[in-house]
Design a protein around this motif. Structure first.
Motif, mmCIF file in Angstrom:
data_model
loop_
_atom_site.group_PDB
_atom_site.id
_atom_site.type_symbol
_atom_site.label_atom_id
_atom_site.label_comp_id
_atom_site.label_asym_id
_atom_site.label_seq_id
_atom_site.Cartn_x
_atom_site.Cartn_y
_atom_site.Cartn_z
ATOM 1 N N VAL A 45 0.848 -1.193 0.000
ATOM 2 C CA VAL A 45 0.000 0.000 0.000
ATOM 3 C C VAL A 45 0.885 1.246 0.000
ATOM 4 O O VAL A 45 1.859 1.297 0.750
ATOM 5 C CB VAL A 45 -0.916 0.018 1.252
ATOM 6 N N PRO A 46 0.596 2.287 -0.815
ATOM 7 C CA PRO A 46 -0.530 2.350 -1.739
ATOM 8 C C PRO A 46 -0.247 1.857 -3.151
ATOM 9 O O PRO A 46 -1.175 1.518 -3.872
ATOM 10 C CB PRO A 46 -0.859 3.842 -1.750
ATOM 11 N N GLY A 47 1.020 1.854 -3.591
ATOM 12 C CA GLY A 47 1.345 1.595 -4.994
ATOM 13 C C GLY A 47 0.726 0.352 -5.617
ATOM 14 O O GLY A 47 -0.028 0.445 -6.604
ATOM 15 N N GLY A 83 -5.604 17.077 -6.368
ATOM 16 C CA GLY A 83 -5.809 16.213 -5.210
ATOM 17 C C GLY A 83 -4.672 15.226 -5.043
ATOM 18 O O GLY A 83 -4.216 14.958 -3.926
ATOM 19 N N SER A 84 -4.197 14.673 -6.154
ATOM 20 C CA SER A 84 -3.080 13.733 -6.104
ATOM 21 C C SER A 84 -1.801 14.418 -5.637
ATOM 22 O O SER A 84 -0.995 13.831 -4.913
ATOM 23 C CB SER A 84 -2.859 13.096 -7.485
ATOM 24 N N MET A 85 -1.620 15.672 -6.060
ATOM 25 C CA MET A 85 -0.446 16.426 -5.607
ATOM 26 C C MET A 85 -0.484 16.626 -4.095
ATOM 27 O O MET A 85 0.529 16.475 -3.401
ATOM 28 C CB MET A 85 -0.407 17.787 -6.304
ATOM 29 N N ILE A 86 -1.666 16.948 -3.586
ATOM 30 C CA ILE A 86 -1.819 17.121 -2.135
ATOM 31 C C ILE A 86 -1.581 15.796 -1.427
ATOM 32 O O ILE A 86 -0.970 15.743 -0.351
ATOM 33 C CB ILE A 86 -3.221 17.669 -1.802
ATOM 34 N N GLY A 87 -2.065 14.689 -2.026
ATOM 35 C CA GLY A 87 -1.866 13.368 -1.445
ATOM 36 C C GLY A 87 -0.400 13.023 -1.288
ATOM 37 O O GLY A 87 0.020 12.463 -0.261
ATOM 38 N N MET A 137 -7.194 11.240 -1.053
ATOM 39 C CA MET A 137 -7.340 9.975 -0.337
ATOM 40 C C MET A 137 -6.750 8.807 -1.115
ATOM 41 O O MET A 137 -6.117 7.918 -0.544
ATOM 42 C CB MET A 137 -8.819 9.719 -0.045
ATOM 43 N N GLY A 138 -6.958 8.804 -2.435
ATOM 44 C CA GLY A 138 -6.472 7.703 -3.251
ATOM 45 C C GLY A 138 -4.959 7.645 -3.331
ATOM 46 O O GLY A 138 -4.364 6.563 -3.290
ATOM 47 N N THR A 139 -4.326 8.795 -3.434
ATOM 48 C CA THR A 139 -2.869 8.829 -3.555
ATOM 49 C C THR A 139 -2.181 8.573 -2.215
ATOM 50 O O THR A 139 -1.160 7.888 -2.154
ATOM 51 C CB THR A 139 -2.411 10.193 -4.108
ATOM 52 N N GLY A 171 -7.547 8.222 -12.882
ATOM 53 C CA GLY A 171 -7.102 8.746 -11.590
ATOM 54 C C GLY A 171 -5.971 7.939 -10.984
ATOM 55 O O GLY A 171 -5.017 8.501 -10.431
ATOM 56 N N SER A 172 -6.050 6.613 -11.105
ATOM 57 C CA SER A 172 -4.979 5.763 -10.584
ATOM 58 C C SER A 172 -3.683 6.000 -11.339
ATOM 59 O O SER A 172 -2.595 5.997 -10.758
ATOM 60 C CB SER A 172 -5.373 4.282 -10.685
ATOM 61 N N GLY A 173 -3.805 6.198 -12.653
ATOM 62 C CA GLY A 173 -2.621 6.502 -13.455
ATOM 63 C C GLY A 173 -1.953 7.786 -12.988
ATOM 64 O O GLY A 173 -0.721 7.860 -12.868
ATOM 65 N N ILE A 174 -2.785 8.797 -12.711
ATOM 66 C CA ILE A 174 -2.258 10.070 -12.215
ATOM 67 C C ILE A 174 -1.545 9.864 -10.875
ATOM 68 O O ILE A 174 -0.439 10.369 -10.651
ATOM 69 C CB ILE A 174 -3.396 11.100 -12.051
ATOM 70 N N SER A 175 -2.178 9.103 -9.983
ATOM 71 C CA SER A 175 -1.585 8.864 -8.665
ATOM 72 C C SER A 175 -0.260 8.118 -8.770
ATOM 73 O O SER A 175 0.710 8.452 -8.078
ATOM 74 C CB SER A 175 -2.558 8.055 -7.797
#
Length: 239
Positions: A45-47, A83-87, A137-139, A171-175
């Motif tokens: 987790v998370p990758g 959001g991913s950047m913040i994550g 949350m996702g990232t 979204g997962s690709g971005i994360s």
């Protein structure tokens, strides 16, 4: 550290169960699997879990392609990027305990909001906001489904599954890109993600056999229960 055969089998079982849940109601693999995978080995987790979610999203998007709505996806994915950047920033600054408390509390507040008489409508602002929260949350914790699922909860089952699936793929690709750029994703973790794919494929196949048996209201109830369990689990892990 390399995973033992027992750890790999346990991880595949957990991911397979999560894939059945997500394939049936549109999201939930990370909610189900993340706490257990972390106990098996934190490296999962998370990758690796995000990678598995992206693979499952691709399979589901293909199954429900006719229900995809570009308007929904556009605004939500626009929010997913910051959001991913913040994550990523959270992963580098905040302890696991504090992060779990914040995420758990956020999810539970979203559930409470969803059962109030007033329901959020899908607007450019709410879609962007849900995408932003999902990115955070996702990232940071690989649990990015609840914000979007709660916003889409009153749509038809196939419409929810279709649009959440495409959202998860992109979204997962971005994360994953954000994690890799910031040295938070190793080659070993990607290999773990690939190893989990057979479990994803099996869970997706089983979900296809049972998905039509879930009624719309029961569908919504299951989503709210899973979101609640996600929030409670996150909070308890920090105590």
């Amino acid at each position: 550290m390399e995973l033992s055969l027992l750890q790999v089998v346990a991880a595949m079982g957990v991911v397979g169960l999560g894939a059945i849940v997500q394939g049936t109601i549109g999201f939930g693999m990370a909610v189900v699997a993340a706490p257990f995978l972390y106990q098996i080995d934190p490296a999962l987790v998370p990758g690796p879990l995000i990678f598995s979610g992206m693979a499952l999203g691709a399979l589901s998007a293909r199954r429900y392609a006719s229900e995809i709505d570009v308007a929904i996806l556009g605004y939500s994915l626009l929010g997913r990027v910051p959001g991913s950047m913040i994550g990523v920033l959270i992963l580098t600054l905040v302890s696991i305990q504090h992060l779990s408390l914040v995420l758990g509390g956020t999810v539970l507040l979203a559930v409470v909001g969803s059962i109030l008489p007033y329901q959020l409508k899908m607007t450019p602002f709410t879609l962007f906001s849900a995408g932003l929260c999902s990115g955070v949350m996702g990232t940071s914790a690989s649990i990015g489904g609840p914000p979007m699922a709660l916003l889409l909860q009153n749509e038809s089952g196939n419409r929810i599954r279709a649009n959440l699936s495409v959202f998860f793929v992109v979204g997962s690709g971005i994360s994953l890109i954000m994690l890799a750029v910031n040295d938070l994703l190793s080659k070993e973790q990607l290999i773990y993600g690939v190893c989990l794919f057979p479990a994803v494929l099996t869970g997706h196949w089983i979900a296809g056999k049972v998905v039509e048996k879930v009624e719309k209201e029961r569908f919504r109830q299951i989503m709210l229960v899973i979101c609640s369990l996600s929030g409670i689990t996150a909070i308890l892990s920090a105590v």
